[in-house]
Structure formats: C-alpha cells, structure tokens
Design a protein around this motif. Structure first.
Motif, PDB file in Angstrom:
ATOM      1  N   SER A  34      75.702  15.867  84.688  1.00 55.65           N
ATOM      2  CA  SER A  34      76.902  16.001  85.498  1.00 55.65           C
ATOM      3  C   SER A  34      76.838  17.285  86.313  1.00 55.65           C
ATOM      4  CB  SER A  34      78.132  16.066  84.570  1.00 55.65           C
ATOM      5  OG  SER A  34      79.272  16.494  85.300  1.00 55.65           O
ATOM      6  N   GLY A  35      77.533  17.267  87.424  1.00 56.45           N
ATOM      7  CA  GLY A  35      77.694  18.496  88.200  1.00 56.45           C
ATOM      8  C   GLY A  35      78.994  19.172  87.818  1.00 56.45           C
ATOM      9  N   SER A  37      81.557  22.566  87.007  1.00 56.51           N
ATOM     10  CA  SER A  37      81.447  23.760  86.154  1.00 56.51           C
ATOM     11  C   SER A  37      81.516  23.452  84.662  1.00 56.51           C
ATOM     12  CB  SER A  37      82.572  24.750  86.522  1.00 56.51           C
ATOM     13  OG  SER A  37      83.828  24.095  86.356  1.00 56.51           O
ATOM     14  N   THR A  38      82.209  22.373  84.291  1.00 53.80           N
ATOM     15  CA  THR A  38      82.402  22.105  82.855  1.00 53.80           C
ATOM     16  C   THR A  38      81.095  22.045  82.069  1.00 53.80           C
ATOM     17  OG1 THR A  38      84.469  20.938  83.307  1.00 53.80           O
ATOM     18  CG2 THR A  38      83.412  20.508  81.173  1.00 53.80           C
ATOM     19  N   ASP A  62      75.116  13.424  90.533  1.00 49.68           N
ATOM     20  CA  ASP A  62      75.575  13.645  91.896  1.00 49.68           C
ATOM     21  C   ASP A  62      75.176  15.047  92.323  1.00 49.68           C
ATOM     22  OD1 ASP A  62      77.587  15.115  90.489  1.00 49.68           O
ATOM     23  OD2 ASP A  62      78.827  15.020  92.293  1.00 49.68           O
ATOM     24  N   ARG A  64      75.630  18.065  95.768  1.00 49.10           N
ATOM     25  CA  ARG A  64      76.108  18.439  97.095  1.00 49.10           C
ATOM     26  C   ARG A  64      74.888  18.516  97.997  1.00 49.10           C
ATOM     27  NH1 ARG A  64      79.425  21.991  94.047  1.00 49.10           N
ATOM     28  NH2 ARG A  64      80.833  20.713  92.803  1.00 49.10           N
ATOM     29  N   ASN A  74      74.463  21.602  92.184  1.00 48.76           N
ATOM     30  CA  ASN A  74      74.575  21.216  90.768  1.00 48.76           C
ATOM     31  C   ASN A  74      73.250  21.383  90.036  1.00 48.76           C
ATOM     32  OD1 ASN A  74      77.316  20.504  90.862  1.00 48.76           O
ATOM     33  ND2 ASN A  74      76.848  18.442  91.603  1.00 48.76           N
ATOM     34  N   GLY A 129      81.625  14.374  84.577  1.00 52.63           N
ATOM     35  CA  GLY A 129      82.851  15.170  84.515  1.00 52.63           C
ATOM     36  C   GLY A 129      84.000  14.353  85.081  1.00 52.63           C
ATOM     37  N   LEU A 130      85.128  14.980  85.192  1.00 53.95           N
ATOM     38  CA  LEU A 130      86.330  14.317  85.712  1.00 53.95           C
ATOM     39  C   LEU A 130      87.068  15.307  86.598  1.00 53.95           C
ATOM     40  CD1 LEU A 130      88.461  11.986  85.650  1.00 53.95           C
ATOM     41  CD2 LEU A 130      89.487  13.172  83.682  1.00 53.95           C
ATOM     42  N   HIS A 135      88.268  11.567  90.232  1.00 54.88           N
ATOM     43  CA  HIS A 135      86.882  11.273  90.640  1.00 54.88           C
ATOM     44  C   HIS A 135      85.931  11.588  89.515  1.00 54.88           C
ATOM     45  CE1 HIS A 135      86.387  15.635  91.722  1.00 54.88           C
ATOM     46  NE2 HIS A 135      85.151  15.375  91.389  1.00 54.88           N
ATOM     47  N   ALA A 137      81.369  11.937  89.080  1.00 56.33           N
ATOM     48  CA  ALA A 137      80.204  12.113  89.940  1.00 56.33           C
ATOM     49  C   ALA A 137      80.758  12.478  91.322  1.00 56.33           C
ATOM     50  CB  ALA A 137      79.322  10.879  89.948  1.00 56.33           C
ATOM     51  N   ARG A 164      78.220  14.424 100.093  1.00 59.54           N
ATOM     52  CA  ARG A 164      77.854  14.403  98.696  1.00 59.54           C
ATOM     53  C   ARG A 164      76.841  13.280  98.497  1.00 59.54           C
ATOM     54  NH1 ARG A 164      81.380  16.563  94.823  1.00 59.54           N
ATOM     55  NH2 ARG A 164      82.307  18.501  95.577  1.00 59.54           N
ATOM     56  N   LYS A 187      93.630  19.024  83.809  1.00 54.07           N
ATOM     57  CA  LYS A 187      93.092  17.642  83.779  1.00 54.07           C
ATOM     58  C   LYS A 187      93.943  16.734  82.874  1.00 54.07           C
ATOM     59  CE  LYS A 187      89.172  18.928  85.916  1.00 54.07           C
ATOM     60  NZ  LYS A 187      87.807  18.951  85.379  1.00 54.07           N
TER      61      LYS A 187
END
Ligand code: 6PG
Length: 226
Positions: A34-35, A37-38, A62, A64, A74, A129-130, A135, A137, A164, A187
């Motif tokens: 995942s991209g 920060s989490t 995913d 950038r 990412n 992530g979420l 959204h 990815a 993206r 979230k």
C-alpha cells in the motif's frame, strides 16, 4: 468480516508486520504494498522480523506519477522504510514516461512476476489503505478506473491530486488475502460506513470483491463501530 482492533498505530503496525512475516514464511508470491503514510511504520517493523528476504518480491498497488526520490513516491517511502535495507526486490512503477505508458509497462511487469491462471494474474497478499473519502489504492469515488474491467493496472487523473497509477478492482479482487490497514479518528466515519454494509465506496467495493479481506483498525479508527 475479518476485523481486528489494535490499541494504537504502533500496535497495528506490529500486528500487520506479524501477519506479513507469517504470510512470507508460507508463500512466495510477490506482495502488493500500500501507499500512503499508514503502512510506513509496518514496513519499518518488518526490518525487525525474522524474514528470509532473499527471493521476496513486492509491487506497488498504486503510485503517484513522480520519481522514486520524490517525497510523494510510495515506492520511495517503502524503500527508505524497508526495501533499501533488506535483500528483497521492490518493483517500482516507472515514472519517466507518460502516466499511461508507465501503467502499461507496469502491468506487463505484474503479468511477469505475479502467479496466475487463464483468467489473469493472482496476487498473494495485498496491503491496502483507506482514505477518509473511501478511496483505496488510487481508486477514488467516481473514478473511471473503478469501471475498468479488462486492464490490471491503469493511469488515472485524480482531481486535485494529479496523475495516479493504480491496480484495478479486477486485480485487487484476485488477491488471495487483502490486508486493510486503517488508523486515526479521521477515518472512523468512513470505516463505520463501510462496515455497515452496502456501501459503494471504492474500498467497500474492493473488500466485497476480495477473497479474504482482513481489516486491521486501531481503536481510533474503530471508534464509530458498535
Ligand atoms: C496513496 C495510497 C492511498 C492511501 C490512503 C490512506 O497513494 O495515497 O495508496 O490509497 O492508502 O490515501 O493514506 P494514509 O495511510 O496516508 O492515511
């Protein structure tokens, strides 16, 4: 719905690192990263797990459309947190061509590195992530990429965020396990909407189509759940 609530972001990162280390011990398919920060803390915690990194490969769910050394990359973040310090292979998304050309090139890389069958590639473990807009990815609400039903990886021009590159629903749905990592009070509302069932937010659609979705939430992100 396979859901675990951890005390805080650090506890979630440890749980995610344990889950990924266990998966890598039993499965040699490249893992989807995942991209955002989490997951960075999870990547950092993985440097302290007993993993046989030789032969491990990873790909980006995913990205950038920026160079690897760009702060928004990412793959750059995953490299600094983990892949620059272990002998694993991180397949980064090309950036030095048009976004559409990069997506086509990366899709052919995925078709080479991922196991699959006559229906297409079959990822092993995928981390996602979420976003607080639902959204995941780079599949954003209303994105045409959500309707894509032939390609596995596409470029999408996201309003306010630029180009993206993202795995499509079709590819994400074929993962054998999908690990959603979500932290933070901001979230909580979107998590509650998704868990209530029937949501058409991209992350809800991906989870609904996933073969084995697992949600790792910290207490703050789970704070609106019954
Ligand atoms: C990206 C991600 C994106 C991310 C969510 C959550 O490129 O930004 O892949 O889907 O996972 O936006 O981001 P945070 O973890 O930073 O909240």
């Amino acid at each position: 719905m396979n859901l675990r609530v951890l005390s805080d972001p650090s506890g979630l990162a440890d749980a995610a690192a344990d889950e990924i280390a266990r998966w890598l011990a039993a499965d040699d398919a490249p893992i989807g990263l995942s991209g955002g920060s989490t997951p960075v803390t999870t990547y950092e915690r993985l440097t302290r797990r007993e993993v046989r990194w030789h032969g491990v490969a990873a790909w980006m769910t995913d990205e950038r459309h920026v160079p690897l050394d760009h702060p928004d990359s990412n793959a750059g973040a995953a490299g600094r947190a983990l892949f620059d310090s272990v002998p694993a292979t991180l397949h980064a998304v090309p950036w030095d061509e048009s976004a559409h050309a990069a997506a086509i090139a990366y899709e052919s890389t995925l078709l080479q590195i991922l196991p699959g069958d006559a229906l297409g590639p079959e990822p092993g473990l995928v981390m996602l992530g979420l976003g607080d807009d639902g959204h995941t990815a780079s599949l954003f609400p209303g994105s045409s990429a959500l309707e894509e039903d032939e390609r596995w990886f596409v470029a999408t021009d996201v309003a306010g965020k630029g180009w993206r590159l993202t795995a499509t629903l079709g590819l994400l749905a074929r993962a054998r396990r999908t690990l959603f990592l979500v932290t933070g009070e901001h979230k909580a509302e979107v998590v509650a909407e998704i868990m209530s069932g029937g949501s058409d937010l991209p992350a809800a659609v991906v989870a609904r189509h996933s073969r084995d979705p697992v949600w790792l939430l910290d207490r703050a992100a789970a704070s609106r759940l019954d």
